[in-house]
Design an enzyme around this catalytic site. Structure first.
Site, PDB file in Angstrom:
ATOM      1  CB  ALA A   1      32.411  28.383  34.866  1.00  0.00           C
TER       2      ALA A   1
ATOM      3  N   GLY B   1      36.191  30.966  32.629  1.00  0.00           N
ATOM      4  CA  GLY B   1      36.025  31.734  33.863  1.00  0.00           C
ATOM      5  C   GLY B   1      37.352  31.995  34.571  1.00  0.00           C
TER       6      GLY B   1
ATOM      7  CD  GLU C   1      34.702  34.740  31.418  1.00  0.00           C
ATOM      8  OE1 GLU C   1      34.500  33.633  31.984  1.00  0.00           O
ATOM      9  OE2 GLU C   1      33.856  35.258  30.681  1.00  0.00           O
TER      10      GLU C   1
ATOM     11  CD  GLU D   1      34.236  30.875  28.168  1.00  0.00           C
ATOM     12  OE1 GLU D   1      34.997  31.072  27.187  1.00  0.00           O
ATOM     13  OE2 GLU D   1      34.408  31.418  29.270  1.00  0.00           O
TER      14      GLU D   1
END
Ligand code: CAA
Length: 257
Positions: A65, A108, A111, A131
């Protein structure tokens, strides 16, 4: 449709989406999310598209992300807007999506690859959920999908330390279905997508639904669900064609109905 952060093409019966934010190693910001949803929706309404390949660059599938977008956000804002929940729509794509991963698939990015139906990795691929090193935890499904994919021990190791694993370890762990040489990545993903697209679309969609149900329910309910889908496929022209073609020793001509 004009896209800013992804390149969207159709090759034969396969839709190809290439993440395209090279300056940020394809970090996933709100524009990427919006455009991915648009691209998926367009492929879903295009009857000719039977499968989708999602890829990044040689250096990065996606490095997570977008940290710069998230940095200034406050709890109340992200809680009230249910920040990140929009990715659920990407994970619910009905047509099969193959992730073709080269380079970094972190946070992300890892993911997003796991939201796809399976992952084909280049030997250069590196997966991780870093993260924790930013003072947060995975937020796009990593703690759940990675654990289901690789088991508790490996998931805890990766999520608690934030370390990366290479393609060989990812394949051993069951996160990726195949590892190929870097120059074979797209060809291999395309060949798999073309094969899927050549098959009967109702049976492909139901096969995907049935496998996904395995993660949502008990064995008994899952078996019942599978059996009902299996029964229902006997209402399709393609079941008649597929079985007739086998008996007559010829190739089936599926009409996707
Ligand atoms: N967000 C925003 N920008 C990013 C980014 C990210 N996740 N990852 C890389 N970039 C940017 C860098 O800031 C850099 O930009 P500038 O040139 O403007 O400084 C550019 O991409 C190139 O990156 P690096 O110079 O860092 O490249 P490198 O080869 O030295 O390192 C890397 C590569 C190890 C992947 C490193 O970029 C990195 O650690 N990135 C962050 C990985 C990460 O922590 N991901 C998790 C994000 S949080 C998340 O995903 C939450 C969630 O689950 C929803």
């Amino acid at each position: 449709m004009a896209y800013e952060t992804v390149i969207v093409e159709t090759r034969g019966n396969v839709g190809l989406i290439t993440l395209n934010r090279p300056q940020a190693l394809n970090a996933l910001n709100s524009t990427v999310l919006k455009e991915l949803k648009q691209a998926y929706a367009a492929f879903h309404t295009d009857e000719a598209v039977g499968a989708i390949v999602l890829t990044g660059s040689e250096r990065a599938f996606a490095a997570g992300a977008d940290i710069k977008e998230m940095q200034p956000l406050a709890f109340a804002d992200i809680y009230k807007s249910d920040f990140i929940s929009g990715w659920d729509e990407v994970a619910k794509a009905r047509k099969p999506v193959i992730a073709a991963v080269s380079g970094f698939a972190l946070g992300g990015g890892c993911e997003l690859a796991m939201m796809c139906d399976f992952i084909i990795a280049s030997e250069t691929a590196k997966f991780g959920q870093p993260e924790i090193t930013l003072g947060v935890i995975p937020g796009m499904g990593g703690s759940q999908r990675l654990t289901r994919a690789v088991g508790k021990a490996k998931a805890m190791d990766l999520i608690l330390t934030g370390r990366m694993m290479d393609a060989a370890e990812a394949e051993r762990s069951g996160l990726v279905s195949r590892v190929v040489a870097p120059d074979r990545l797209l060809d291999e993903a395309f060949a798999a997508a073309e094969k899927i697209a050549s098959l009967s679309q109702p049976s492909v969609l139901m096969a995907k639904e049935a496998v996904n149900r395995a993660f949502e329910t008990t064995l008994e309910e899952g078996l019942r669900f599978e059996r009902r889908l299996f029964h229902s496929l006997f209402a399709t022209d393609d079941q008649k064609e597929g079985m007739a073609a086998f008996v007559e020793k010829r190739k089936p001509a599926f009409r996707h109905r």
